[in-house]
Design a protein around this motif. Structure first.
Motif, PDB file in Angstrom:
ATOM      1  N   THR A 197       0.916  -1.215   0.074  1.00  0.00           N
ATOM      2  CA  THR A 197       0.166  -0.128   0.151  1.00  0.00           C
ATOM      3  C   THR A 197       0.803   1.182   0.016  1.00  0.00           C
ATOM      4  OG1 THR A 197      -0.079  -0.135   2.478  1.00  0.00           O
ATOM      5  CG2 THR A 197      -1.916  -1.008   1.157  1.00  0.00           C
ATOM      6  N   CYS A 198       0.323   2.363  -0.492  1.00  0.00           N
ATOM      7  CA  CYS A 198       0.947   3.550  -0.396  1.00  0.00           C
ATOM      8  C   CYS A 198       0.912   4.146   0.835  1.00  0.00           C
ATOM      9  CB  CYS A 198       0.662   4.717  -1.597  1.00  0.00           C
ATOM     10  SG  CYS A 198       1.058   6.231  -1.619  1.00  0.00           S
ATOM     11  N   THR A 199       2.022   4.447   1.553  1.00  0.00           N
ATOM     12  CA  THR A 199       1.939   4.949   2.935  1.00  0.00           C
ATOM     13  C   THR A 199       2.576   6.324   2.723  1.00  0.00           C
ATOM     14  OG1 THR A 199       3.935   3.778   3.553  1.00  0.00           O
ATOM     15  CG2 THR A 199       2.187   2.706   4.130  1.00  0.00           C
ATOM     16  N   GLN A 200       3.002   6.943   1.872  1.00  0.00           N
ATOM     17  CA  GLN A 200       3.450   8.368   1.820  1.00  0.00           C
ATOM     18  C   GLN A 200       3.697   8.756   0.267  1.00  0.00           C
ATOM     19  OE1 GLN A 200       7.331   8.673   3.854  1.00  0.00           O
ATOM     20  NE2 GLN A 200       7.159  10.968   4.035  1.00  0.00           N
ATOM     21  N   HIS A 201       3.419  10.128   0.427  1.00  0.00           N
ATOM     22  CA  HIS A 201       3.561  10.714  -0.873  1.00  0.00           C
ATOM     23  C   HIS A 201       3.682  12.136  -0.899  1.00  0.00           C
ATOM     24  CE1 HIS A 201      -0.605  12.029  -1.212  1.00  0.00           C
ATOM     25  NE2 HIS A 201      -1.178  11.145  -0.463  1.00  0.00           N
ATOM     26  N   VAL A 202       4.936  12.504  -1.397  1.00  0.00           N
ATOM     27  CA  VAL A 202       5.416  13.835  -1.194  1.00  0.00           C
ATOM     28  C   VAL A 202       6.019  14.562  -2.437  1.00  0.00           C
ATOM     29  CG1 VAL A 202       7.094  15.555   0.343  1.00  0.00           C
ATOM     30  CG2 VAL A 202       6.206  13.178   1.365  1.00  0.00           C
ATOM     31  N   PRO A 203       5.408  15.718  -3.173  1.00  0.00           N
ATOM     32  CA  PRO A 203       5.914  16.342  -4.133  1.00  0.00           C
ATOM     33  C   PRO A 203       7.069  17.207  -3.732  1.00  0.00           C
ATOM     34  CG  PRO A 203       3.942  17.709  -3.185  1.00  0.00           C
ATOM     35  CD  PRO A 203       4.023  16.174  -2.634  1.00  0.00           C
ATOM     36  N   SER A 204       7.858  17.228  -4.688  1.00  0.00           N
ATOM     37  CA  SER A 204       9.029  18.404  -4.530  1.00  0.00           C
ATOM     38  C   SER A 204       8.622  19.186  -6.064  1.00  0.00           C
ATOM     39  CB  SER A 204      10.439  17.780  -4.466  1.00  0.00           C
ATOM     40  OG  SER A 204      10.711  17.130  -5.485  1.00  0.00           O
ATOM     41  N   ALA A 205       9.808  19.831  -6.299  1.00  0.00           N
ATOM     42  CA  ALA A 205       9.962  20.801  -7.415  1.00  0.00           C
ATOM     43  C   ALA A 205      10.170  19.838  -8.561  1.00  0.00           C
ATOM     44  CB  ALA A 205      10.829  21.750  -7.360  1.00  0.00           C
ATOM     45  N   ARG A 206      10.967  18.766  -8.263  1.00  0.00           N
ATOM     46  CA  ARG A 206      11.670  17.898  -9.489  1.00  0.00           C
ATOM     47  C   ARG A 206      11.069  16.449  -9.328  1.00  0.00           C
ATOM     48  NH1 ARG A 206      16.657  20.582  -7.492  1.00  0.00           N
ATOM     49  NH2 ARG A 206      17.353  22.149  -8.814  1.00  0.00           N
ATOM     50  N   ALA A 207      10.434  16.107  -8.523  1.00  0.00           N
ATOM     51  CA  ALA A 207       9.803  14.759  -8.426  1.00  0.00           C
ATOM     52  C   ALA A 207       8.952  14.598  -7.561  1.00  0.00           C
ATOM     53  CB  ALA A 207      11.033  13.895  -7.936  1.00  0.00           C
ATOM     54  N   THR A 208       8.087  13.569  -7.372  1.00  0.00           N
ATOM     55  CA  THR A 208       6.805  13.051  -6.596  1.00  0.00           C
ATOM     56  C   THR A 208       7.564  11.709  -6.083  1.00  0.00           C
ATOM     57  OG1 THR A 208       5.121  14.099  -7.628  1.00  0.00           O
ATOM     58  CG2 THR A 208       4.555  12.467  -6.185  1.00  0.00           C
ATOM     59  N   HIS A 209       7.723  11.980  -4.622  1.00  0.00           N
ATOM     60  CA  HIS A 209       8.231  10.880  -3.737  1.00  0.00           C
ATOM     61  C   HIS A 209       7.136   9.938  -3.158  1.00  0.00           C
ATOM     62  CE1 HIS A 209      12.125  12.425  -3.797  1.00  0.00           C
ATOM     63  NE2 HIS A 209      11.691  13.576  -3.957  1.00  0.00           N
ATOM     64  N   ILE A 210       7.011   8.656  -3.316  1.00  0.00           N
ATOM     65  CA  ILE A 210       6.254   7.505  -3.161  1.00  0.00           C
ATOM     66  C   ILE A 210       6.700   6.650  -2.443  1.00  0.00           C
ATOM     67  CG2 ILE A 210       4.308   5.912  -3.873  1.00  0.00           C
ATOM     68  CD1 ILE A 210       3.814   8.865  -5.080  1.00  0.00           C
ATOM     69  N   VAL A 211       6.106   6.234  -1.089  1.00  0.00           N
ATOM     70  CA  VAL A 211       6.761   5.181  -0.275  1.00  0.00           C
ATOM     71  C   VAL A 211       5.777   4.085  -0.062  1.00  0.00           C
ATOM     72  CG1 VAL A 211       7.389   4.322   1.988  1.00  0.00           C
ATOM     73  CG2 VAL A 211       8.106   6.750   1.020  1.00  0.00           C
ATOM     74  N   LEU A 212       5.916   2.820  -0.887  1.00  0.00           N
ATOM     75  CA  LEU A 212       4.928   1.802  -0.828  1.00  0.00           C
ATOM     76  C   LEU A 212       5.522   0.644   0.275  1.00  0.00           C
ATOM     77  CD1 LEU A 212       4.985   0.819  -4.508  1.00  0.00           C
ATOM     78  CD2 LEU A 212       3.067   2.402  -3.166  1.00  0.00           C
ATOM     79  N   THR A 213       4.711   0.240   1.251  1.00  0.00           N
ATOM     80  CA  THR A 213       4.983  -0.391   2.300  1.00  0.00           C
ATOM     81  C   THR A 213       4.143  -1.735   2.339  1.00  0.00           C
ATOM     82  OG1 THR A 213       5.455   1.300   3.687  1.00  0.00           O
ATOM     83  CG2 THR A 213       5.113  -0.586   4.890  1.00  0.00           C
ATOM     84  N   ARG A 214       4.782  -2.848   2.542  1.00  0.00           N
ATOM     85  CA  ARG A 214       4.208  -4.133   2.745  1.00  0.00           C
ATOM     86  C   ARG A 214       3.499  -4.576   4.082  1.00  0.00           C
ATOM     87  NH1 ARG A 214       5.968  -9.381   4.352  1.00  0.00           N
ATOM     88  NH2 ARG A 214       8.272  -8.365   4.326  1.00  0.00           N
ATOM     89  N   ALA A 215       2.169  -4.942   3.870  1.00  0.00           N
ATOM     90  CA  ALA A 215       1.633  -5.154   5.262  1.00  0.00           C
ATOM     91  C   ALA A 215       2.098  -6.360   5.968  1.00  0.00           C
ATOM     92  CB  ALA A 215       0.112  -5.460   4.915  1.00  0.00           C
TER      93      ALA A 215
END
Length: 215
Positions: A197-215
């Protein structure tokens, strides 16, 4: 227990982790360097890749820096280690990173072709593992102790560990670049069915950072 993590792995908007036709001149494939415009200016990458004391701070730096926190061993695929394919013609290829690679710890390289361990300056030793992903992970856990193991790539290696439900956390940086073709990462994978599941999403000026975590 230590975690198996993917950090700072960049994808294009159309899902490719590298451009086509990796060569000595294009280690990230044609067009692949553009993916990493978010990472190169950061303080972490400037220090570890270029030996420079300065670099940008902010969101991109935060994600770049966390990728090196509490890591005790690395795993990577043969293609990430270099452009040589098939049986090793000799042992002259020693990686992309010069005599003192950025890792400074044991690195376990997945390959079908045996090779003696390669000891480098700064504490990096490349171990070439022919027994598959589980054998590499077992060796990496022994080396890392209580620390985490980081998978450096490439896409094929990450896919194998995802399919086996072995990756605990996956940080993807989505770069605003279209490659059109190259090496896909997530095509054909049902991540929810694999427990991610996606547990974090943070945009910056040059990218969008996505963290996926296994339950």
């Amino acid at each position: 227990m230590s975690k198996l993590r993917v950090e700072s792995f960049t994808l294009s908007l159309d899902g490719f982790a590298a451009g086509p036709d990796q060569t000595l001149e294009n280690p990230l494939g044609i067009g692949g360097t553009a993916l990493h415009a978010w990472a190169f200016p950061t303080r972490t990458f400037q220090s570890k890749l270029f030996g420079k004391p300065d670099g940008e701070t902010g969101i991109d730096e935060d994600f770049a820096a966390r990728g090196f926190h509490n890591v005790g061993a690395w795993i990577m695929g043969r293609n990430m280690f270099g452009p040589v394919r098939g049986p090793w013609p000799d042992e002259s290829w020693r990686g992309w990173w010069g005599d003192n690679p950025v890792y400074h710890m044991p690195v376990f390289v997945l390959t079908h072709h045996p090779r003696t361990p390669l000891v480098m300056e700064g504490g990096t030793t490349f171990h070439f593992i022919t027994g598959g992903i589980h054998a590499a992970l077992e060796r990496a856990r022994e080396a890392a102790g209580t620390k985490d193991i980081r998978i450096g790539g490439g896409a094929s290696t990450i896919r194998q560990y995802l399919e086996a439900r072995l990756i605990d956390e996956l940080h993807l940086a989505i770069s605003p670049v279209l490659l059109g073709t190259g090496e896909p990462l997530l095509t054909g994978l049902n991540l929810p069915a694999l427990g991610y599941t996606c547990t974090q999403h943070v945009p910056s000026a040059r990218a969008t950072h996505i963290v996926l975590t296994r339950a």
